[in-house]
Each structure stands twice: as structure tokens, then as C-alpha cells.
Design a protein around this motif. Sequence first.
Motif, PDB file in Angstrom:
ATOM      1  N   ASP A 129      -5.979  35.996   2.107  1.00 58.60           N
ATOM      2  CA  ASP A 129      -5.876  34.732   1.379  1.00 58.60           C
ATOM      3  C   ASP A 129      -4.467  34.157   1.449  1.00 58.60           C
ATOM      4  OD1 ASP A 129      -8.498  34.617   0.562  1.00 58.60           O
ATOM      5  OD2 ASP A 129      -8.138  35.799  -1.252  1.00 58.60           O
ATOM      6  N   ILE A 130      -4.418  32.825   1.452  1.00 59.92           N
ATOM      7  CA  ILE A 130      -3.170  32.076   1.335  1.00 59.92           C
ATOM      8  C   ILE A 130      -3.272  31.318   0.017  1.00 59.92           C
ATOM      9  CG2 ILE A 130      -1.672  30.346   2.390  1.00 59.92           C
ATOM     10  CD1 ILE A 130      -3.033  30.984   5.080  1.00 59.92           C
ATOM     11  N   ILE A 131      -2.527  31.775  -0.995  1.00 63.45           N
ATOM     12  CA  ILE A 131      -2.694  31.277  -2.362  1.00 63.45           C
ATOM     13  C   ILE A 131      -1.558  30.317  -2.727  1.00 63.45           C
ATOM     14  CG2 ILE A 131      -2.987  31.900  -4.783  1.00 63.45           C
ATOM     15  CD1 ILE A 131      -5.175  32.976  -3.028  1.00 63.45           C
ATOM     16  N   ALA A 132      -1.928  29.172  -3.297  1.00 64.22           N
ATOM     17  CA  ALA A 132      -0.939  28.201  -3.768  1.00 64.22           C
ATOM     18  C   ALA A 132      -0.954  28.155  -5.288  1.00 64.22           C
ATOM     19  CB  ALA A 132      -1.247  26.819  -3.208  1.00 64.22           C
ATOM     20  N   ASP A 133       0.243  28.167  -5.886  1.00 68.15           N
ATOM     21  CA  ASP A 133       0.318  28.054  -7.345  1.00 68.15           C
ATOM     22  C   ASP A 133      -0.259  26.728  -7.821  1.00 68.15           C
ATOM     23  OD1 ASP A 133       1.419  30.520  -7.535  1.00 68.15           O
ATOM     24  OD2 ASP A 133       3.425  29.870  -8.117  1.00 68.15           O
ATOM     25  N   THR A 134       0.104  25.640  -7.144  1.00 69.43           N
ATOM     26  CA  THR A 134      -0.413  24.318  -7.493  1.00 69.43           C
ATOM     27  C   THR A 134      -0.785  23.560  -6.224  1.00 69.43           C
ATOM     28  OG1 THR A 134       1.795  23.300  -7.474  1.00 69.43           O
ATOM     29  CG2 THR A 134       0.997  24.171  -9.576  1.00 69.43           C
ATOM     30  N   VAL A 135      -1.805  22.732  -6.339  1.00 75.44           N
ATOM     31  CA  VAL A 135      -2.219  21.848  -5.254  1.00 75.44           C
ATOM     32  C   VAL A 135      -2.432  20.457  -5.845  1.00 75.44           C
ATOM     33  CG1 VAL A 135      -3.968  21.335  -3.523  1.00 75.44           C
ATOM     34  CG2 VAL A 135      -3.309  23.703  -3.941  1.00 75.44           C
ATOM     35  N   ASN A 136      -1.794  19.476  -5.250  1.00 79.49           N
ATOM     36  CA  ASN A 136      -1.965  18.080  -5.653  1.00 79.49           C
ATOM     37  C   ASN A 136      -2.416  17.284  -4.444  1.00 79.49           C
ATOM     38  OD1 ASN A 136       0.737  19.130  -7.216  1.00 79.49           O
ATOM     39  ND2 ASN A 136      -0.640  18.025  -8.564  1.00 79.49           N
ATOM     40  N   GLY A 137      -3.273  16.322  -4.694  1.00 78.46           N
ATOM     41  CA  GLY A 137      -3.769  15.549  -3.567  1.00 78.46           C
ATOM     42  C   GLY A 137      -4.125  14.128  -3.950  1.00 78.46           C
ATOM     43  N   ALA A 138      -4.302  13.329  -2.917  1.00 77.06           N
ATOM     44  CA  ALA A 138      -4.734  11.948  -3.088  1.00 77.06           C
ATOM     45  C   ALA A 138      -5.631  11.590  -1.919  1.00 77.06           C
ATOM     46  CB  ALA A 138      -3.534  10.999  -3.161  1.00 77.06           C
ATOM     47  N   GLY A 139      -6.720  10.921  -2.208  1.00 81.68           N
ATOM     48  CA  GLY A 139      -7.647  10.533  -1.160  1.00 81.68           C
ATOM     49  C   GLY A 139      -8.282   9.199  -1.479  1.00 81.68           C
ATOM     50  N   THR A 140      -9.057   8.695  -0.536  1.00 82.77           N
ATOM     51  CA  THR A 140      -9.773   7.447  -0.744  1.00 82.77           C
ATOM     52  C   THR A 140     -11.237   7.634  -0.390  1.00 82.77           C
ATOM     53  OG1 THR A 140      -9.234   6.693   1.497  1.00 82.77           O
ATOM     54  CG2 THR A 140      -7.767   5.995  -0.283  1.00 82.77           C
ATOM     55  N   ILE A 141     -12.088   6.940  -1.126  1.00 83.06           N
ATOM     56  CA  ILE A 141     -13.513   6.880  -0.817  1.00 83.06           C
ATOM     57  C   ILE A 141     -13.795   5.471  -0.320  1.00 83.06           C
ATOM     58  CG2 ILE A 141     -15.850   7.082  -1.736  1.00 83.06           C
ATOM     59  CD1 ILE A 141     -14.716   8.862  -3.936  1.00 83.06           C
ATOM     60  N   SER A 142     -14.422   5.370   0.834  1.00 82.31           N
ATOM     61  CA  SER A 142     -14.667   4.045   1.401  1.00 82.31           C
ATOM     62  C   SER A 142     -15.649   3.262   0.530  1.00 82.31           C
ATOM     63  CB  SER A 142     -15.203   4.166   2.829  1.00 82.31           C
ATOM     64  OG  SER A 142     -16.524   4.665   2.831  1.00 82.31           O
ATOM     65  N   TYR A 143     -15.420   1.959   0.434  1.00 83.45           N
ATOM     66  CA  TYR A 143     -16.304   1.115  -0.358  1.00 83.45           C
ATOM     67  C   TYR A 143     -17.706   1.039   0.245  1.00 83.45           C
ATOM     68  CZ  TYR A 143     -12.280  -0.436  -3.081  1.00 83.45           C
ATOM     69  OH  TYR A 143     -11.190  -0.468  -3.910  1.00 83.45           O
ATOM     70  N   ASP A 144     -17.810   1.124   1.561  1.00 83.88           N
ATOM     71  CA  ASP A 144     -19.125   1.060   2.202  1.00 83.88           C
ATOM     72  C   ASP A 144     -20.003   2.237   1.776  1.00 83.88           C
ATOM     73  OD1 ASP A 144     -18.508  -1.265   3.486  1.00 83.88           O
ATOM     74  OD2 ASP A 144     -18.014  -0.327   5.402  1.00 83.88           O
ATOM     75  N   SER A 145     -19.424   3.449   1.763  1.00 84.20           N
ATOM     76  CA  SER A 145     -20.225   4.611   1.375  1.00 84.20           C
ATOM     77  C   SER A 145     -20.553   4.568  -0.117  1.00 84.20           C
ATOM     78  CB  SER A 145     -19.503   5.909   1.730  1.00 84.20           C
ATOM     79  OG  SER A 145     -18.264   6.014   1.040  1.00 84.20           O
ATOM     80  N   LEU A 146     -19.641   4.023  -0.919  1.00 80.57           N
ATOM     81  CA  LEU A 146     -19.906   3.902  -2.356  1.00 80.57           C
ATOM     82  C   LEU A 146     -21.024   2.892  -2.603  1.00 80.57           C
ATOM     83  CD1 LEU A 146     -18.871   4.989  -5.061  1.00 80.57           C
ATOM     84  CD2 LEU A 146     -17.306   3.051  -5.156  1.00 80.57           C
ATOM     85  N   ALA A 147     -21.000   1.776  -1.859  1.00 84.81           N
ATOM     86  CA  ALA A 147     -22.051   0.774  -2.007  1.00 84.81           C
ATOM     87  C   ALA A 147     -23.406   1.336  -1.591  1.00 84.81           C
ATOM     88  CB  ALA A 147     -21.712  -0.463  -1.178  1.00 84.81           C
TER      89      ALA A 147
END
Length: 262
Positions: A129-147
Motif C-alpha cells: 500500500d501507498i498511504i496518504a495522510d490527507t487527499v484533496n481534490g477538485a473535479g468537474t462533472i460535465s453538464y451534458d452527462s448531468l442533463a
Amino acid sequence: MAEDYPAGGARPRRRGRKLLIGLIVLLLVVAGLLVVADRVAVGVAERTIADRVGQEIAKQGAQAATPDVEVAGTPFLTQVLDGRYQRITINLRDVRTSVEGDAVQLPVLDVTARNVRASLDTLRTGQGDIIADTVNGAGTISYDSLAALLNRPGLKLGEQNGKLAVTAPVDILGQKLTVAGTADVTVADNGAVALRFNDLDAAGLPNLPLARALVNNYAKGISIDVPLPDLPFQLTVREVRPLPEGLAVTVDAKDVPINSVG
């Protein structure tokens, strides 16, 4: 006739300088080799992590472009010996997964893991295993798939003045109209994205209580909690906000095995 040089004369000094210059050149060569070795080791670690993340994404039934991994901090080799790494950044592109059979697209998912623990043997063999104390992220969901998840013919989503905007064709009392308005977007208790369309209107809407009621019913019909797919790295959604390129999500997690995303 050759000239004799007394002890401590010019020639011994020149030889001393040559020896010093040679030593400096040797040290520079060794330092250069160490830098090269350090960078090679970084490349090996980045490829190992990228391979493992890619494998786990596939096991989860999702698709994505090859992960782009960057291991920060120099020198790297001292981090290897210590088994701890300052920061590892994993950039995922074109992530595709499904929710209840419908495709959900995340064009961008950038993840930063901090204070990462990984043994030398794990990096060498790819096992462990490769263990991280903290993980932060940012992403986007496309409007087409949401619609597509809302499943209303002709419905389109986008960003307008920092809010989620919608337009959709409707049939109101025999008239073809276009409703438009905005929604409040929040994170529901179950981790879903809550869409609440509270203020829809339509140009040319008859001034009748029934017509207004039909528009309100349409707004209620698309005001739903959208379940998100299982996110990699055990990430939990903390914030959602509309951007021109898609619905942006902010995520985080603690004590995460970053080479096991399921």
C-alpha cells in the motif's frame, strides 16, 4: 640547459592547482550523476503509482486517460530511504463511469496526496500500500452527462452568474414554450448533488393559475438528488458549485491508500 625549480616553486603550485581542478570536476560529475539518478528514481516511482491507479480505476468499471503523476520534493532519494513523500499529485482526465446505467463524465479530476508513506519495496515491486495522510481534490462533472441523468427531452444546463441555469422546452396548455431559470446546488447528506429549481419561468406563459402550477411541477420534477459514482481514493464531496466548464466538486479524504481507488 633545463632550469632547476627550487622546492615550493612555481611548478608544484601548478600541479596543485591541476589536482584541485580535477577534484572539483570529479565532484561535479558525481553530483550530476546523483541528480540524474534522483530524477530517474522519481520517474520510476511516478510510473509505478500511475500504473497502479490506472489498474484500480479499471477494476472499478470506470474509464480514464492514463494518470499523470508528479512526485514533489527534492532530493527524492532521501524521501525513498525515509519512506515518506511530501506531496504526490495525480491528474485524471476524461473519467467516465456510470450511475444507474447512465454515463457520468468528469473531464477533470485533480488529486493531491500529502505526507505519503510508501516503502522502497512497494515502489520496486508494485506490491503493498501507498498511504496518504490527507487527499484533496477538485473535479468537474460535465453538464451534458448531468442533463442526461435528469432525462428531460431538450433540457440544457449551464452556468449563469455563478448559479446552475436550465432551459427546456415544455408544452403548457397546448403551447410550446421554453422554461428557464436557476437552481440551488448543494451536497446532500448522502453525498449526492442536490438540485433545487425554485424559480422557473417561461416567456409567453398564460396568466393562469394552472399554467403556473404546470411550470412549478416541472421545476419539482427536475429538482432531485443526483447520486454521484463511487469516487476514487475514498473521496467525499464537500462542496459543489457551477462553473462555465461544468459542475465543480471539491473532495477530500484522510488515511487513504492511493494505489487502491475502489
